[in-house]
Design an enzyme around this catalytic site. Structure first.
Site, short mmCIF file in Angstrom:
data_model
loop_
_atom_site.label_atom_id
_atom_site.label_comp_id
_atom_site.label_asym_id
_atom_site.label_seq_id
_atom_site.Cartn_x
_atom_site.Cartn_y
_atom_site.Cartn_z
N GLU A 130 1.45 0.30 -4.96
CA GLU A 130 0.98 1.36 -5.30
C GLU A 130 2.25 2.43 -5.66
O GLU A 130 2.74 2.76 -4.54
CB GLU A 130 0.05 2.23 -4.51
CG GLU A 130 -1.04 1.26 -4.47
CD GLU A 130 -2.31 2.08 -3.47
OE1 GLU A 130 -3.42 2.33 -3.94
OE2 GLU A 130 -1.77 2.36 -2.49
N ASP B 106 0.96 -1.13 0.00
CA ASP B 106 -0.03 0.13 -0.05
C ASP B 106 0.84 1.07 -0.25
O ASP B 106 2.05 1.47 0.83
CB ASP B 106 -0.93 -0.03 1.28
CG ASP B 106 -1.86 1.15 1.27
OD1 ASP B 106 -2.88 1.00 0.35
OD2 ASP B 106 -2.00 1.95 2.11
#
Ligand code: CA
Length: 664
Positions: free
Chosen positions: A377, A348
């Site tokens: 990400e 993340d």
């Protein structure tokens, strides 16, 4: 715990300040690190040994408890200062069944108790760590348990899911609703007789499930599971123990471990790998986190005024550039890979971490199991003090090794911008996205026929291999594809939207890179238009499995699309030069039209040439295809991996909002 910004792409942000200029942080550079695997707890023949890393503590204690909560300590051990910033205490007995916490004296004040940062077993709500025999938590056959072996991440087909979404609806037919054990149940069916749960995943054909955060998180009260609390879990509390609300008994520290391992084993037995979503970039609490109670300040970045910097949009950001934090991340994923046989990790807000740490993560995981892969990400959700060139941004992916990033390029170009519900994309008739879709088709690598200066999001080929790219049009964040289509196609029929979804996913699954999808899209479920459903009730998030029967044609299309990709290595090239050589775009002038070939038996494919035409407009388009004996794989909104029929080529009509795929 807010989730308004996290994981939403806002692109690369400029560095705001050099770390050296942050007075609150400069002192941490000289702190010693200690990352041996006896950190915090080791039980051996000589007894139970506690080792806490806390270089600036003035004193440290271990408190021993008989239960996971509501009890006074049996004993309090004073810890002795040891090397490399640690404190130690031992008891000459194996204290299995006991619970413990640490507390430190900091600036003359005893801080609150904490289970530490390395608790591998915890009781209810993760407040106390538990001393258990981990070797007793292994399911039968665990010694020989293996995830699927893959040669490259591009061979994976990733299915992102939340435990409650998948199983909690009454139509799932699953007994252990919302639990790890849900995916251990075979033969579960909807009232119409359609397979659900693990049988559904096998039928669909995905190679890996990506489970939303499954470490112990903060927001769901494990003492009140009857309340049916829901959260995505992007609020980390204990990084090295599973979440209690997904177990059948959060008060039994072994239960969540045993049950998660049984889930992994069941998926592995079904040939499916397990990817964990990991959120090392921030913690749920600031001053109240386990990091702060063991080494105040150290694990976080700060602004020049000493306040927490907040690149996560959640109140803080961790400091992976510091040795102890970098080691923590590396050792934590290694622990999950070894102890739980996890096959992949999704980071993340990965760009909050530094590229050197991410390189270590990938290299050390590959040493454990070459089939493990890592993606994340490649952006932050706010400004960070970490200089941009050190961040694991998507723009820096080529300088990292064994890391992949999500392509927001293909995502927004195919379906419309994520932040503007009404905005349409290539597959829904908005012109001007053609070049960005091509960027997606070539996996963000350099290609002589792709003009990156016309890219919507990226202006240069940031990948040097398609193995660095995850392609998707939908995930847990933002409007899921079904809701995005409803919001951007007012007045449309469900059939028209299902057709657009087929085209959108056909672009994703035939593009170079690794395809990724969100659970339930294959049966056209929705989330009632809620874009940030991180704490929405089951009525929003749960998959209504009766849709599988109602939308069986949609499911069959997705299943065939996945089968097509898995059968044909031409869609799974790993070398950018091969992509540039084997993919040839046809000259087109119409808006919302892309036509290309994958040639030369690409990547060892049995097919000499695959012709792929995407028509995102609402009008049929005529294309010229070389005369040959073609097998028709997809046409007019239908797709079959083994072929719908044959064609001699020539002038062919491509129906509105559909893909034409021919092979020879
Ligand atoms: Ca929890």
């Amino acid at each position: 715990m807010k989730h308004s910004l996290i994981t939403a792409c806002i692109g690369a942000l400029a560095a705001t300040a050099a770390l050296a200029a942050t007075p609150a942080d400069s002192r941490f550079a000289s702190w010693p690190a200690y990352s041996a695997d006896d950190l915090e707890l080791r039980v051996d023949a000589s007894g139970t040994h506690f080792t806490l890393w806390s270089p600036e503590a003035q004193a440290a204690q271990v408190l021993l408890y008989p239960t996971d909560r509501n009890s006074l300590p049996d004993d309090t051990l004073s810890m002795t200062r040891a090397g490399s910033g640690t404190w130690r205490a031992s008891v000459p007995a194996q204290l299995y069944g006991k619970y413990y916490t640490f507390r430190i004296l900091h600036d003359g004040t005893w801080l609150a108790e904490t289970p530490g940062v390395w608790a591998k077993a915890v009781g209810t709500n993760g407040r106390r760590a538990a001393i258990i025999d981990l070797s007793a938590t292994n399911p039968e056959g665990w010694e020989t348990d293996r995830g699927p072996a893959i040669g490259s991440i591009t061979d994976a087909v990733i299915y992102e899911m939340h435990h409650r979404d998948m199983s909690v609806h009454p139509t799932s037919g699953i007994v252990n609703k919302g639990k790890f054990l849900a995916l251990t149940e075979h033969g579960t069916r909807t009232p119409d007789g359609e397979a659900t749960g693990i049988d559904h995943l096998k039928e669909l054909g995905v190679t890996h499930v990506h489970i939303l955060p499954s470490y112990d998180y903060n927001s769901v009260d494990e003492a009140n599971l009857a309340a049916n609390g829901y959260n995505w879990g992007y609020d980390p509390q204990n990084y090295n123990a599973p979440e209690g609300s997904y177990s059948t008994n959060p008060a039994d520290p072994a239960a969540r471990i045993v049950e998660m391992k049984r889930m992994v084993k069941a998926l592995h037995d079904a040939g499916i790998g397990v990817i964990m979503d990991v959120v090392y970039n921030h913690t749920a609490e600031n001053d109240g986190s386990n990091f702060s109670f063991t080494a105040p300040g150290y694990y976080y970045r700060h602004n020049p005024d000493g306040s927490y910097s907040d690149a996560s949009g959640c109140g803080n950001e961790t400091a992976s550039e510091r040795r102890q934090m970098s080691d923590f991340i590396v050792n934590s994923v290694k622990y999950w890979a070894k102890e739980y046989h996890i096959d992949g990790f999704r980071f993340d807000l990965m760009a909050i971490h530094d590229t050197a740490t991410m390189d270590r993560v990938a290299a050390e995981l590959k040493a454990i199991n070459p089939s493990i892969f890592v993606y994340g990400e490649g952006w932050t959700a706010g400004a960070s003090p970490l200089p941009a060139e050190q961040r694991a941004l998507k723009e820096n992916v080529a300088s990292m090794h064994g890391i992949a990033v999500f392509s927001d390029d293909i995502r927004d170009a195919v379906k419309g911008h994520y932040s503007n519900a009404a905005d349409r994309g290539f597959a829904t008739g908005k012109p001007g996205n053609e070049e960005t879709v091509k960027i997606g088709i070539v996996g963000s690598t350099a290609h002589p026929q792709v003009d990156y200066s016309k890219g919507n999001n990226s202006k240069f080929p940031y990948a040097t291999s398609p193995a660095q790219i995850i392609n998707y049009v939908s995930c847990h964040d933002d409007l899921m594809l079904t809701d995005k289509l409803a919001a951007s196609m007012p007045g449309s029929t469900p059939e028209e939207r299902m057709r657009a979804a087929r085209l959108a996913q056909t672009i994703v699954f035939t593009s170079q890179g690794t395809p990724f999808m969100w659970c339930g899209e294959e049966i056209f479920r929705d989330k009632k238009g809620v874009h940030n459903s991180y704490k929405s009730p089951d009525s929003i998030n749960a998959i209504d499995w009766s849709l599988k029967h109602a939308n069986r044609g949609q499911f069959d299309y997705y299943r065939e699309l996945i089968a097509l990709r898995k059968a044909h290595p031409a869609f799974r090239m790993t070398d950018a030069a091969e992509v540039a050589r084997n993919i040839v775009f046809d000259k087109t002038t119409e808006p919302n039209l892309i036509s290309y070939s994958i040639r030369n038996h690409a990547n060892g494919d049995e097919w000499a040439e695959i012709k792929i035409v995407f028509n995102g407009s609402s009008e049929p388009v005529q294309v010229k295809v070389p005369r040959a004996d073609w097998t028709v794989i997809a046409a007019d909104g239908e797709l079959s991996a083994s072929g719908l029929g044959t064609s001699r080529g020539g002038k062919l009509q491509v129906a509105p909002v559909s893909a034409l795929i021919l092979a020879r």
